[in-house]
Design a protein around this motif. Structure first.
Motif, PDB file in Angstrom:
ATOM      1  N   SER A  77      24.174  -0.488  13.166  1.00 40.78           N
ATOM      2  CA  SER A  77      23.914  -0.236  11.749  1.00 40.78           C
ATOM      3  C   SER A  77      24.993   0.609  11.100  1.00 40.78           C
ATOM      4  CB  SER A  77      22.546   0.435  11.571  1.00 40.78           C
ATOM      5  OG  SER A  77      22.540   1.729  12.152  1.00 40.78           O
ATOM      6  N   GLY A  78      25.642   1.490  11.859  1.00 34.80           N
ATOM      7  CA  GLY A  78      26.669   2.330  11.274  1.00 34.80           C
ATOM      8  C   GLY A  78      27.882   1.566  10.808  1.00 34.80           C
ATOM      9  N   ALA A  79      28.100   0.372  11.359  1.00 34.34           N
ATOM     10  CA  ALA A  79      29.286  -0.415  11.012  1.00 34.34           C
ATOM     11  C   ALA A  79      28.989  -1.517  10.004  1.00 34.34           C
ATOM     12  CB  ALA A  79      29.893  -1.018  12.282  1.00 34.34           C
ATOM     13  N   VAL A  80      27.736  -1.672   9.604  1.00 32.36           N
ATOM     14  CA  VAL A  80      27.357  -2.727   8.662  1.00 32.36           C
ATOM     15  C   VAL A  80      26.864  -2.079   7.377  1.00 32.36           C
ATOM     16  CG1 VAL A  80      25.852  -4.703   8.229  1.00 32.36           C
ATOM     17  CG2 VAL A  80      26.734  -4.282  10.534  1.00 32.36           C
ATOM     18  N   VAL A  82      28.675  -1.378  21.804  1.00 30.95           N
ATOM     19  CA  VAL A  82      27.545  -1.285  20.871  1.00 30.95           C
ATOM     20  C   VAL A  82      26.346  -1.902  21.567  1.00 30.95           C
ATOM     21  CG1 VAL A  82      26.626  -2.019  18.648  1.00 30.95           C
ATOM     22  CG2 VAL A  82      29.021  -1.336  18.836  1.00 30.95           C
ATOM     23  N   ARG A  83      25.364  -1.084  21.920  1.00 32.71           N
ATOM     24  CA  ARG A  83      24.312  -1.534  22.826  1.00 32.71           C
ATOM     25  C   ARG A  83      23.013  -1.935  22.139  1.00 32.71           C
ATOM     26  NH1 ARG A  83      24.850   2.592  28.034  1.00 32.71           N
ATOM     27  NH2 ARG A  83      27.128   2.505  28.211  1.00 32.71           N
ATOM     28  N   ASN A  84      22.848  -1.588  20.861  1.00 28.81           N
ATOM     29  CA  ASN A  84      21.587  -1.896  20.197  1.00 28.81           C
ATOM     30  C   ASN A  84      21.799  -1.924  18.692  1.00 28.81           C
ATOM     31  OD1 ASN A  84      21.701   0.907  19.483  1.00 28.81           O
ATOM     32  ND2 ASN A  84      20.694   1.384  21.428  1.00 28.81           N
ATOM     33  N   LEU A  85      20.724  -2.265  17.971  1.00 31.03           N
ATOM     34  CA  LEU A  85      20.812  -2.363  16.513  1.00 31.03           C
ATOM     35  C   LEU A  85      21.116  -1.015  15.883  1.00 31.03           C
ATOM     36  CD1 LEU A  85      17.899  -4.800  15.609  1.00 31.03           C
ATOM     37  CD2 LEU A  85      20.345  -5.188  15.228  1.00 31.03           C
ATOM     38  N   GLU A  86      20.586   0.084  16.463  1.00 29.80           N
ATOM     39  CA  GLU A  86      20.858   1.399  15.899  1.00 29.80           C
ATOM     40  C   GLU A  86      22.346   1.681  15.876  1.00 29.80           C
ATOM     41  OE1 GLU A  86      17.058   2.208  18.353  1.00 29.80           O
ATOM     42  OE2 GLU A  86      18.433   0.548  18.016  1.00 29.80           O
ATOM     43  N   ALA A  90      12.452   1.415  12.262  1.00 31.30           N
ATOM     44  CA  ALA A  90      12.352   0.648  11.019  1.00 31.30           C
ATOM     45  C   ALA A  90      13.740   0.207  10.591  1.00 31.30           C
ATOM     46  CB  ALA A  90      11.694   1.473   9.919  1.00 31.30           C
ATOM     47  N   ILE A  91      13.809  -0.969   9.942  1.00 31.74           N
ATOM     48  CA  ILE A  91      15.068  -1.551   9.500  1.00 31.74           C
ATOM     49  C   ILE A  91      15.090  -1.567   7.974  1.00 31.74           C
ATOM     50  CG2 ILE A  91      16.588  -3.561   9.636  1.00 31.74           C
ATOM     51  CD1 ILE A  91      15.044  -4.417  12.146  1.00 31.74           C
TER      52      ILE A  91
END
Length: 722
Positions: free
Chosen positions: A77-80, A70-74, A93-94
């Motif tokens: 996000s799929g796992a959170v 998992v290399r970045n926030l994008e 955007a978050i």
């Protein structure tokens, strides 16, 4: 061929499992089940056990991020659950619990605050470089204004990097992607003592990947990415009570081609895209960040902490913004940004019935933005250029105290007062024949505002294993200006601040004699003057306004179960109902398949917010099993998914992202002492097509453009520690 890699991973799993089972009869009786390890967090600016913190927090360790590639926030996000990262042509955007700052206004700050090693990042590109040597990522859901301050009306993300250790650590990780995003990544960690008072840690990463979309015009993969990032952390232990930590980090990211695909009427979605030949299509960012943290412990147990931060970036982005093979529309995005921040706080010891923290925070930042749009379509042939400059100063005082009445009851109260000013100027120039909405009038503005953000939490602790809590928190986000927009006059240049009030009831349980944890939170958040920016494809412009009010409410459940010494199971599930209560000035939306009329305004109160799926969740099984020959077999399987949601503010049917689930799998072998690890990693093995963002293709009726998420990606990873 579709399931070639699924078959490879499945057969590998069978072989590894068979080898493990064959040896189990010769291995000593398996050790007794072990407890779930305590997870430590800094969600309240002091180190605490997750199960003792009265807010909803999701924590992912750096080790888990690295092992799953998992290399970045994008990608995270799929796992959170209840976390969504939206990638767009301008900014990312978050969103937390369906609430965030839509990225149409390039001068927007986030409603979800990002903090990296104590430094606030209101701009998406301040820390946009891939994850590198991360210790943990904490996702704090709900308003966090009292302790974290401005622009945390929807929540906060707190990222902590690894620091030097007293023992030597050398580690190399090489990841080669063989399907879906071909390329490689190499990272190197060097850490250890230099003297008895100086410790250092250096982390380096280089990656080069081709992208997951086939560009049918050039034959290349898009987005091609070359990333270089380096960090050094120096610790000076001046005495037993005085420490200094200096972190310096630089990154360079070069992207060729965009992860965007346009789908015309009658066409189908896929992992392909078209561009205009010989039109520049790149995104290059250079960034630098530095943090100096000083901690001084006093004899009475009080700690004085100073955090001095510097952050800067500049980027140059050119895109073929009609997203077709015809050369109709080109866009340029450029920005230079710098920020200096200072935080000073006093933290009490954990002894006694009253614990507290008080502090002050200030920052100043400057933004210089340039954007250009060139059009060549029928009678239209010209260019609009915009220059936007903004200066922002912010100062706040905050405090929080916790009083423990007895072994069961404690109350925490916090308060932050923030003062902020912004000034902005925009100049515009036009030439040629342009749409009538593209204007060249200059704009300027000055804002001064203040906000007070309180919070209260009441905790009842039945035992170390059972805790219930109720919390109230207010959050705020400052108003501002619309940056580098081709349309609009002075009346549309400025927008107001937004506020939120959140109520949360929750429990944190440790079960089965420590083998399992179960955390449940029920929440409702009310937003006033929510800042919204929606795209108008007919004018190629974003319309930024304040929605009157919106509400987000739901339930989050997260659990972990250590089945035995080899097997762990975890899962999370969220239900979220996010709707506009009232939005009387909203641009009209699609209804019953009929597009809205031009310049139409209506109240869309009662409508579900875009990018706010009702359901999201993930389920994971992890195996780390020792073999008789001294090796360990590793297996990790994750299923993650979300229900359907619209990805565009006008609720176009074409922007609807159907519900989906994705499967990730990691299989590997490792030495007993972790000196080496070899793993095969598959993400999105079923090759699900999904998008994180969507908008009507500019000036092309019936065409929709999508920011496409990666399809199936298969990699081989080798890790060495020496």
């Amino acid at each position: 061929m579709r399931y070639r890699y699924m078959a490879l991973l499945a057969s590998s799993s069978v072989l590894i499992s068979s080898a493990a089972l064959a040896q189990e009869t010769n291995v000593a009786q398996e050790a007794a089940p072990t407890s779930v390890a305590d997870i430590m967090v800094t969600a309240r600016k002091r180190t605490e056990r997750l199960q003792d913190v009265p807010i909803s927090v999701n924590v992912t360790s750096g080790e888990d991020l690295a092992s799953a590639d998992v290399r970045n926030l994008e990608a995270l996000s799929g796992a959170v659950p209840n976390l969504h990262i939206q990638a767009t042509p301008g900014n990312n955007a978050i969103y937390i619990r369906g609430i965030g700052s839509s990225p149409g206004n390039l001068a927007f700050e986030q409603s979800v605050g990002l903090f990296v090693d104590g430094t606030y990042a209101g701009r998406g590109r301040q820390f946009a470089a891939p994850f590198l040597d991360v210790a943990s990522v904490e996702v704090l859901r709900g308003a966090q204004g009292a302790l974290f301050g401005k622009n945390t009306a929807a929540g906060a993300i707190n990222i902590t990097s690894n620091g030097p250790r007293s023992t030597r650590e050398f580690a190399t990780t090489v990841t080669g992607t063989i399907d879906g995003d071909n390329g490689f990544e190499v990272s190197q960690i060097l850490s250890g003592p230099i003297t008895d008072k100086f410790l250092a840690r250096a982390a380096l990463k280089y990656s080069d990947n081709e992208g997951w979309l086939e560009n049918t015009t050039t034959g290349d993969g898009n987005p091609g990415r070359e990333d270089m990032i380096g960090r050094i952390v120096l610790d000076y232990l001046a005495s037993d009570t005085l420490t200094f930590r200096l972190k310096l980090e630089g990154a360079s990211q070069d992207l060729t081609g965009q992860p965007m695909s346009s789908v015309g009427p009658g066409s189908s979605k896929g992992f392909t895209r078209q561009v205009s030949p010989n039109v520049p299509d790149f995104d290059n960012t250079d960034s630098f960040n530095g943090v100096l943290t000083i901690n001084k412990d006093f004899a009475n147990g009080i700690t004085l902490t100073s955090i001095t931060g510097y952050s800067s970036f500049e980027y140059d982005k050119r895109i073929d913004s009609d997203f077709t093979a015809a050369d109709l529309l080109r866009s340029t995005f450029q920005e230079e940004f710098s920020q200096i921040s200072q935080e000073v706080r006093l933290t009490s010891s954990n002894d006694g019935p009253l614990t507290w923290i008080v502090g002050a925070y200030a920052h100043t930042n400057d933004m210089a933005m340039y954007q250009a749009s060139s059009i060549s379509m029928g009678p239209l042939n010209g260019t609009s250029r915009r220059w936007f400059d903004q200066e922002n100063n912010s100062f706040s005082l905050y405090g929080q105290g916790t009083y423990t009445f007895n072994d069961q009851w404690r109350v925490t109260a916090g308060l932050r007062q923030t003062w902020e000013d912004k000034s902005a100027e925009q100049t515009r120039a036009t030439n040629g024949v342009l749409p009538p909405t593209w204007v060249n009038t200059p704009l300027s503005g000055q804002r001064d505002e203040s906000q007070m953000d309180p919070s209260v939490q009441v905790q009842y602790t039945h035992s170390r294993d059972v805790m219930f809590y109720a919390s109230y928190a207010k959050g705020s986000k400052a108003g501002g200006f619309v940056g580098a927009q081709s349309t609009g006059g002075q009346d549309a240049f400025e927008f107001e601040g937004e506020t939120s009030q959140s109520l949360e009831l929750g429990t944190k349980l440790t079960l089965l004699d420590g083998q399992a944890t179960l955390n449940i939170a029920a929440y409702t958040s009310k937003f006033e003057d929510l800042q919204v920016s929606g795209f108008n494809a007919a004018t190629n412009a974003f319309i930024t306004t304040n929605a009157a009010s919106a509400k987000s409410q739901g339930v989050e459940v997260e659990g972990n179960w250590r089945v035995n010494s080899s097997v762990s199971v975890s899962g999370s599930l969220a239900y979220n109902d996010a709707t506009y209560d009232s939005y009387p000035t909203a641009p009209c939306i699609w209804k019953n398949g009929v597009p809205p009329a031009a310049n139409c305004v209506e109240d869309i109160g009662g409508t579900t917010l875009p990018r706010a799926p009702k359901w999201s969740g993930a389920f994971n099984v992890n195996i780390d099993h020792p073999l008789e020959n001294g090796l360990r077999v590793l297996a990790d399987a994750t299923v993650r998914g979300r229900s359907g949601t619209y990805l565009e503010e006008n609720y176009s049917p074409s922007s609807y992202q159907d519900s989906f689930s994705k499967v990730d799998l990691r299989l590997g072998l490792a030495a007993a002492d972790d000196s080496w690890t070899l793993a095969l990693i598959g993400r999105n093995l079923t090759n699900e097509w999904t998008a994180s963002h969507s908008f009507g293709t500019p000036f092309i009726a019936g065409s929709q453009t999508y920011v496409v998420d990666p399809g199936r990606v298969v990699s081989i990873q080798l890790g060495l520690r020496y």
